[in-house]
Design an enzyme around this catalytic site. Structure first.
Site, PDB file in Angstrom:
ATOM      1  N   GLY A  89     -11.984   1.298  -9.510  1.00 32.52           N
ATOM      2  CA  GLY A  89     -11.651  -0.127  -9.334  1.00 32.52           C
ATOM      3  C   GLY A  89     -11.651  -0.430  -7.855  1.00 32.52           C
ATOM      4  O   GLY A  89     -10.865  -1.240  -7.371  1.00 32.52           O
TER       5      GLY A  89
ATOM      6  N   HIS B 136      10.454  -2.826 -11.984  1.00 33.11           N
ATOM      7  CA  HIS B 136      11.040  -2.680 -10.651  1.00 33.11           C
ATOM      8  C   HIS B 136      12.573  -2.771 -10.678  1.00 33.11           C
ATOM      9  O   HIS B 136      13.265  -1.891 -10.160  1.00 33.11           O
ATOM     10  CB  HIS B 136      10.505  -3.762  -9.703  1.00 33.11           C
ATOM     11  CG  HIS B 136       9.005  -3.764  -9.560  1.00 33.11           C
ATOM     12  ND1 HIS B 136       8.244  -2.619  -9.680  1.00 33.11           N
ATOM     13  CD2 HIS B 136       8.126  -4.756  -9.304  1.00 33.11           C
ATOM     14  CE1 HIS B 136       6.965  -2.932  -9.499  1.00 33.11           C
ATOM     15  NE2 HIS B 136       6.866  -4.224  -9.270  1.00 33.11           N
TER      16      HIS B 136
ATOM     17  N   ARG C 103     -17.869  -0.991 -11.000  1.00 30.47           N
ATOM     18  CA  ARG C 103     -19.108  -1.372 -11.689  1.00 30.47           C
ATOM     19  C   ARG C 103     -20.112  -2.048 -10.762  1.00 30.47           C
ATOM     20  O   ARG C 103     -21.309  -1.852 -10.916  1.00 30.47           O
ATOM     21  CB  ARG C 103     -18.772  -2.316 -12.852  1.00 30.47           C
ATOM     22  CG  ARG C 103     -18.180  -1.579 -14.036  1.00 30.47           C
ATOM     23  CD  ARG C 103     -17.813  -2.535 -15.129  1.00 30.47           C
ATOM     24  NE  ARG C 103     -16.898  -3.553 -14.617  1.00 30.47           N
ATOM     25  CZ  ARG C 103     -16.108  -4.289 -15.372  1.00 30.47           C
ATOM     26  NH1 ARG C 103     -16.128  -4.150 -16.678  1.00 30.47           N
ATOM     27  NH2 ARG C 103     -15.301  -5.169 -14.863  1.00 30.47           N
TER      28      ARG C 103
ATOM     29  N   ARG D 273      12.207 -15.225   0.126  1.00 31.66           N
ATOM     30  CA  ARG D 273      11.641 -13.952  -0.330  1.00 31.66           C
ATOM     31  C   ARG D 273      12.643 -12.866   0.005  1.00 31.66           C
ATOM     32  O   ARG D 273      12.960 -12.628   1.177  1.00 31.66           O
ATOM     33  CB  ARG D 273      10.319 -13.669   0.371  1.00 31.66           C
ATOM     34  CG  ARG D 273       9.761 -12.306  -0.009  1.00 31.66           C
ATOM     35  CD  ARG D 273       8.365 -12.042   0.486  1.00 31.66           C
ATOM     36  NE  ARG D 273       7.995 -10.682   0.074  1.00 31.66           N
ATOM     37  CZ  ARG D 273       8.054  -9.633   0.876  1.00 31.66           C
ATOM     38  NH1 ARG D 273       8.417  -9.762   2.134  1.00 31.66           N
ATOM     39  NH2 ARG D 273       7.729  -8.425   0.413  1.00 31.66           N
ATOM     40  N   LYS D 274      13.173 -12.237  -1.008  1.00 33.13           N
ATOM     41  CA  LYS D 274      14.236 -11.275  -0.779  1.00 33.13           C
ATOM     42  C   LYS D 274      14.389 -10.362  -1.989  1.00 33.13           C
ATOM     43  O   LYS D 274      14.212 -10.796  -3.119  1.00 33.13           O
ATOM     44  CB  LYS D 274      15.541 -12.060  -0.590  1.00 33.13           C
ATOM     45  CG  LYS D 274      16.620 -11.287   0.131  1.00 33.13           C
ATOM     46  CD  LYS D 274      17.892 -12.092   0.188  1.00 33.13           C
ATOM     47  CE  LYS D 274      18.032 -12.884   1.468  1.00 33.13           C
ATOM     48  NZ  LYS D 274      19.354 -13.488   1.629  1.00 33.13           N
TER      49      LYS D 274
ATOM     50  N   SER E 184     -13.435  -2.038  -5.831  1.00 40.16           N
ATOM     51  CA  SER E 184     -13.717  -3.338  -5.213  1.00 40.16           C
ATOM     52  C   SER E 184     -12.651  -4.366  -5.591  1.00 40.16           C
ATOM     53  O   SER E 184     -12.740  -5.522  -5.209  1.00 40.16           O
ATOM     54  CB  SER E 184     -15.115  -3.823  -5.601  1.00 40.16           C
ATOM     55  OG  SER E 184     -15.274  -3.714  -6.995  1.00 40.16           O
TER      56      SER E 184
HETATM   57  C1  BG6 Z   1       4.183  -6.501  -8.205  1.00 37.33           C
HETATM   58  C2  BG6 Z   1       4.132  -7.740  -9.036  1.00 37.33           C
HETATM   59  O1  BG6 Z   1       4.419  -5.394  -9.015  1.00 37.33           O
HETATM   60  O2  BG6 Z   1       5.221  -6.619  -7.244  1.00 37.33           O
HETATM   61  C3  BG6 Z   1       3.964  -8.978  -8.164  1.00 37.33           C
HETATM   62  O3  BG6 Z   1       3.066  -7.654  -9.963  1.00 37.33           O
HETATM   63  C4  BG6 Z   1       4.971  -9.023  -7.063  1.00 37.33           C
HETATM   64  O4  BG6 Z   1       4.047 -10.158  -8.950  1.00 37.33           O
HETATM   65  C5  BG6 Z   1       5.054  -7.678  -6.341  1.00 37.33           C
HETATM   66  O5  BG6 Z   1       4.608 -10.038  -6.163  1.00 37.33           O
HETATM   67  C6  BG6 Z   1       6.214  -7.651  -5.363  1.00 37.33           C
HETATM   68  O6  BG6 Z   1       6.153  -6.499  -4.600  1.00 37.33           O
HETATM   69  P1  BG6 Z   1       6.892  -6.435  -3.191  1.00 37.33           P
HETATM   70  O7  BG6 Z   1       6.742  -5.037  -2.760  1.00 37.33           O
HETATM   71  O8  BG6 Z   1       6.213  -7.441  -2.321  1.00 37.33           O
HETATM   72  O9  BG6 Z   1       8.311  -6.845  -3.462  1.00 37.33           O
END
Ligand code: BG6
Length: 482
Positions: free
Chosen positions: A12, A248, A47, A339-340, A14
């Protein structure tokens, strides 16, 4: 450490994941001397019919490294290690050709004493995992008489629910043994996630406090301040629970909640994580809030009537001696105000409070995974001055200040190095994956069948107000300031 030929095959090659994560991580490892050019060769497989140079050019733009003194020289040397092979994901021809190329490289390095190692990184959609694994098994296994290994690295999503995940696991499990399979959850490669075991089990401070007698609630929060941009098609099929929470955040929960492992052996650690997952009680509908940001459906790849949540708060309850009665509030959302990613461990109120300071906030231990890694403890102190009044303050360990000049490795960099070294500690074991799906499958099915609907929320907001109300009901006390 093992020596001898190491072939890293990125399938995968590319695609987005390979360009943005896999190749840059390999480059960083190269710059630090972990991929010696006299042993290592990197193959891109996909591919598309392109040349070696086309692939190198595509990868080049994504290579950034702040560690090496002469980046451009390193970039061109690294790119020379990459070779491209084109072929389908289910046909013999491509994989036979790939094997021929790998073998050629192994022979050319045969003056080196040692074994040959083949690492297949599947930067691919899971729908092709079974056929690709079959082809690797049939045509591309390591054949060196001197020993060595073949390993495969796979990425989530591993299935969409318990049944599909188990089916995928069985298909791959028939072809490879568990020690050959590395299921990546990149949160396990983050510095502060890896620090959780050390914090919990190497510090006397925490040992006696880490339980239901002292902890009121635990929040594990993931926020992103952007939407599904460009990934609407993928995202709509999965939603925030499958994308973030089931993997996660649940992995983080395991490390926060697990008992002390017998040792640091990967199997001992993973045994404890599985026990936590198996102790999670069924999720109650009234302990779930779903949201969808306004504008999500404007994405042309998202259906007009999509019911997919882009936000969710879910309360998990662990039925064991340590955690009975302590809610674990898992919250994740896209298109929010910041973002946190952080873990907030909130302690109970002090009994018999003589300072009447409870309203100022509780003791809280916060581990910020990103951005700007930090740990801080919120505590009550005397307000400096003549009066005897109290104030909330912090004991603060901010990594940027404390570890100036230390570069924190990218999650993928660390995890790929683990796969080369054969350390599975930070990878998800098959029974762990199964237990994780068991927790969320009933809820996911209810959402998929339209029985639970997401509440609309404004882009750039905190998400639906109902989610904050749910956290408050579960016992979380919002404190201000830090
Ligand atoms: C990925 C998700 O697993 O993790 C994404 O598919 C998400 O949607 C990303 O943006 C977040 O990762 P990080 O390391 O930026 O917190």
């Amino acid at each position: 450490p093992e020596t001898g030929c190491l072939s890293i095959i990125v399938l995968g090659a590319s695609g987005d994941l390979a360009k943005k994560k896999t190749f840059p991580a390999l480059f960083n490892l190269y710059c630090q001397g972990f991929l010696p050019p006299d042993e290592v060769h990197i193959f891109g497989y996909a591919r598309t019919k392109i040349s070696d140079d086309d692939l190198r050019n595509r990868v080049c733009g994504y290579l950034v490294n702040d560690r090496s003194a002469s980046p451009s020289e390193d970039v061109s040397k690294f790119l020379q290690l990459i070779q491209y092979v084109s072929g389908s994901y289910d046909g013999a021809d491509g994989f036979q050709l790939l094997d021929k190329e790998i073998t050629k490289h192994e022979i050319s390095k045969s003056s080196q004493e040692g074994s040959s190692r083949r690492l297949f990184y599947l930067a691919l959609p899971p729908s092709v995992y079974p056929s690709v694994c079959r082809m690797i098994r049939k045509y591309c296994m390591n054949k060196s008489d001197l020993g060595g290994w073949t390993r495969i690295v796979v990425e989530k999503p591993f299935g969409k629910d318990l049944d599909s995940a188990e089916q995928l696991s069985s298909q791959i499990g028939e072809l490879f043994d568990e020690p050959q399979i590395y299921r990546i959850d990149h949160y396990l490669g983050k510095e502060l996630v890896q620090n959780l075991l050390v914090l919990r089990f190497a510090n006397r401070f925490f040992l006696p406090l880490w339980n239901r007698d002292n902890i009121d609630n635990v929040q594990i929060v993931f926020r992103e301040d952007f939407g599904t941009e460009g990934r609407g098609g993928y995202f709509d099929e999965y939603g925030i629970i499958r994308d973030i929470i089931q993997n996660h955040l649940l992995q983080v929960l395991c490390l926060v909640a697990m008992e002390k492992p017998v040792s640091l052996k990967p199997e001992h650690i993973r045994d404890e994580k599985v026990k936590v997952l198996q102790s999670v009680l069924p999720i109650k509908d009234e302990e779930v809030v779903l949201g969808q940001y306004e504008g999500y459906r404007d994405d042309p790849t998202v259906p007009n009537h999509s019911n997919t949540p882009t936000f969710a708060t879910v309360i998990l309850r662990i039925h064991n001696e340590r955690w009975e009665g302590v809610p674990f509030i898992l919250k994740a959302g896209k298109a929010l105000n910041s973002r946190k990613a952080e873990i907030r461990v909130q302690f109970k109120d002090v009994p018999g409070d003589i300072f009447k300071c409870q309203k100022q906030g509780r003791n809280e231990f916060v581990i910020r995974l990103q951005p700007s890694e930090a740990m801080y403890m919120k505590l009550t102190v005397k307000q400096p001055g003549l009066e005897m009044s109290t104030v909330q303050s912090e004991l603060d360990l901010s990594y940027r200040q404390r570890y100036q000049g230390v570069t924190i490795p990218e999650a993928y960099e660390r995890l790929i190095l683990d796969t080369i070294r054969g350390d599975q500690q930070h990878f998800v074991r098959r029974d762990e994956l199964k237990a994780a799906w068991e927790i969320f499958t009933p809820l996911l099915h209810r959402i998929d069948h339209g029985e639970m609907k997401p509440i609309p929320y404004r882009t750039g907001s905190r998400g639906p107000a109902e989610a904050d109300e749910l956290s408050a009901k579960a016992g979380y006390v919002q404190t201000h300031g830090y």
